[in-house]
Design an enzyme around this catalytic site. Structure first.
Site, PDB file in Angstrom:
ATOM      1  N   LYS A   1       0.854  -1.196   0.000  1.00 14.74           N
ATOM      2  CA  LYS A   1       0.000   0.000   0.000  1.00 14.74           C
ATOM      3  C   LYS A   1       0.878   1.230   0.000  1.00 14.74           C
ATOM      4  O   LYS A   1       2.007   1.179   0.484  1.00 14.74           O
ATOM      5  CB  LYS A   1      -0.902   0.015   1.250  1.00 14.74           C
TER       6      LYS A   1
ATOM      7  N   ASP B   1      -6.795   4.328  -4.641  1.00 11.93           N
ATOM      8  CA  ASP B   1      -7.434   4.102  -3.330  1.00 11.93           C
ATOM      9  C   ASP B   1      -8.128   5.423  -2.978  1.00 11.93           C
ATOM     10  O   ASP B   1      -8.474   6.187  -3.891  1.00 11.93           O
ATOM     11  CB  ASP B   1      -6.381   3.670  -2.302  1.00 11.93           C
TER      12      ASP B   1
HETATM   13  N1  GLU Z   1      -7.232   0.193  -3.275  1.00 11.01           N
HETATM   14  C1  GLU Z   1      -7.995  -0.985  -3.604  1.00 11.01           C
HETATM   15  C2  GLU Z   1      -8.040  -1.926  -2.421  1.00 11.01           C
HETATM   16  O1  GLU Z   1      -7.909  -1.514  -1.301  1.00 11.01           O
HETATM   17  C3  GLU Z   1      -7.537  -1.644  -4.903  1.00 11.01           C
HETATM   18  C4  GLU Z   1      -6.149  -2.193  -4.906  1.00 11.01           C
HETATM   19  C5  GLU Z   1      -5.670  -2.673  -6.259  1.00 11.01           C
HETATM   20  O2  GLU Z   1      -6.449  -2.727  -7.192  1.00 11.01           O
HETATM   21  O3  GLU Z   1      -4.479  -3.007  -6.332  1.00 11.01           O
HETATM   22  O4  GLU Z   1      -8.285  -3.090  -2.552  1.00 11.01           O
END
Ligand code: GLU
Length: 426
Positions: free
Chosen positions: A116, A156
């Site tokens: 993240k 996100d």
């Molecule tokens: N931010 C989204 C999540 O928390 C998507 C993450 C992604 O597609 O890599 O799952």
């Protein structure tokens, strides 16, 4: 003693999200009888990068922002996870979110690890030019550790397809070739996948459909409320409404509303686009956030940020199903209360996995130089996420535990097996 602990938790309004993540891991480790060494590996991120980002602001002055990229675990495949822009970002929050991504890709059974990123900033008070310069500087700062086979970021909270385009352009410029597979959630014109924009909400609806079957709830008559009417929450509402369910409450960062008669999700989306908030929607009445979470509805979706359902709120939840579109909205103590009150929880690492599942489909299309129709993508999403729901539900029945623990048993179990089989270097 137990009671004292609970009181202490209640007195802490916003627990540390990484401590919540470690507590969830501890519970899963107990059921899985994890070896202590493996448990320790899984309790620590593999790599944490903090970067300082000098940005020229529109007034001519330079401001330095702090950004993070935490790569939690890649035993099952390249790191994967979004980038968040928010004033409340902390390293511990990013660590927690990266751990949840690790279990999420594992529950979905897609060949990724978890990561993240985040920048401490207030995007609502920044100009498009400032956002672009900050994003490009961040992309350059993390470029050495990302890549189509290393770590693939995505959107996100408060980032979108335009943010992804800037990251793609910056990374590709530095590398000397166009590398669309370095990032997902891109605009369609740059190799983004059809269906990615609504994937988180759509996946959450597929999970809700399965949960309704288990709980014998007729979605045609069901009522629901959504906390956080952003990308995930608004798409969840719009799609769930097509099953006949009725939207009775919604909120965003500016406030919460309810209505005596069902609200039209499409009209509410249009209203929010025009005015910047759901507050003031014609025919609605303002309520507090806590009242929204405790509305007398069948389905409740926390779709905002971490720590929105704390023990005190959990005690008054009337919904029969909770669909966690947000990451980490319920604390471990609140989980216990909801489980005792027989609320059926569809945990974040399952409920919101539609986003990363379609990110995976986008990445596959980029690497293979192919493209699928939206119907094909939605079909693959449905198969993947209902398969994941079944795995989690089976585990929860087998071990006699709530769905969160079931999801953690499945998710952590697969990662633990991969870590064990890889062995320890050197
Ligand atoms: N931010 C989204 C999540 O928390 C998507 C993450 C992604 O597609 O890599 O799952």
């Amino acid at each position: 003693m137990a009671q004292k602990y609970e009181t202490k938790q209640m007195d802490q309004p916003k627990p540390n999200p990484f401590e919540n993540a470690l507590e969830q891991l501890r519970i899963a480790a107990e059921y899985l009888k994890l070896d202590e060494g493996i448990h320790q590996i899984l309790a620590n991120p593999k790599r944490q990068l903090t970067v300082s980002l000098p940005v020229r602001m529109d007034n001519g002055k330079t401001r330095v922002f702090t950004g993070y990229r935490v790569q939690y675990n890649d035993a099952r495949g390249p790191f994967k996870g979004g980038i968040r822009y928010h004033p409340g970002v902390t390293l511990d929050e990013v660590k927690a979110l990266s751990a949840w991504m690790t279990w999420k890709t594992s529950v979905a059974n897609i060949p990724y690890g978890g990561a993240k990123g985040g920048i401490i900033c207030d995007p609502k008070h920044m100009s498009p030019g400032e956002l672009e310069r900050m994003t490009r500087r961040f992309a350059a700062a993390i470029a050495p550790i990302i890549g189509p086979y290393k770590d693939i970021p995505a959107p996100d909270v408060y980032t979108n397809s335009q943010t992804m385009a800037w990251i793609l352009d910056t990374y590709s410029t530095l590398e000397g070739f166009m590398a669309p597979a370095v990032i997902t959630g891109k605009p369609i014109s740059l190799g983004g996948s059809l269906g990615r924009d609504k994937a988180t909400g759509r996946g959450a609806v597929f999970c809700t459909v399965e949960a309704a079957k288990v709980n014998k709830i007729d979605l045609k008559r069901a009522t629901f409320a959504v906390q956080g009417f952003g990308n995930a929450g608004s798409n969840f509402a719009e799609i769930l409404q097509t099953y006949g369910s009725k939207l009775m409450g919604a909120s965003d960062s500016k406030g919460a509303i309810t209505s005596k008669t069902p609200m039209d999700a499409d009209k509410l989306i249009a209203y929010k686009e025009k005015t910047g908030s759901v507050v003031g929607f014609p025919g609605s009445q303002p309520i507090t956030d806590k009242e929204l979470l405790q509305l007398d509805v069948d389905i409740l979706s926390p779709a905002a940020l971490e720590n929105s359902i704390l023990p005190d709120t959990a005690r008054g939840v009337k919904a029969k199903i909770i669909t966690e579109c947000a990451n980490g909205p319920t604390t471990p103590e609140a989980d216990k209360i909801l489980h005792a009150n027989k609320v059926f929880m569809i945990p974040d690492i399952l409920a919101n996995s539609g986003g990363v599942i379609v990110s995976y489909l986008e990445w596959v299309q980029n690497l293979e130089r192919i493209s699928w129709t939206e119907a094909e993508v939605n079909d693959m999403l449905e198969k993947k996420i209902t398969g994941a729901f079944k795995d989690v539900h089976d585990a929860s029945v087998k071990h006699g535990v709530d769905m969160r623990t079931g999801a953690m048993i499945v998710g952590v179990g697969r990662v633990a097996e991969a870590v064990k089989t890889l062995g320890t270097f050197p």
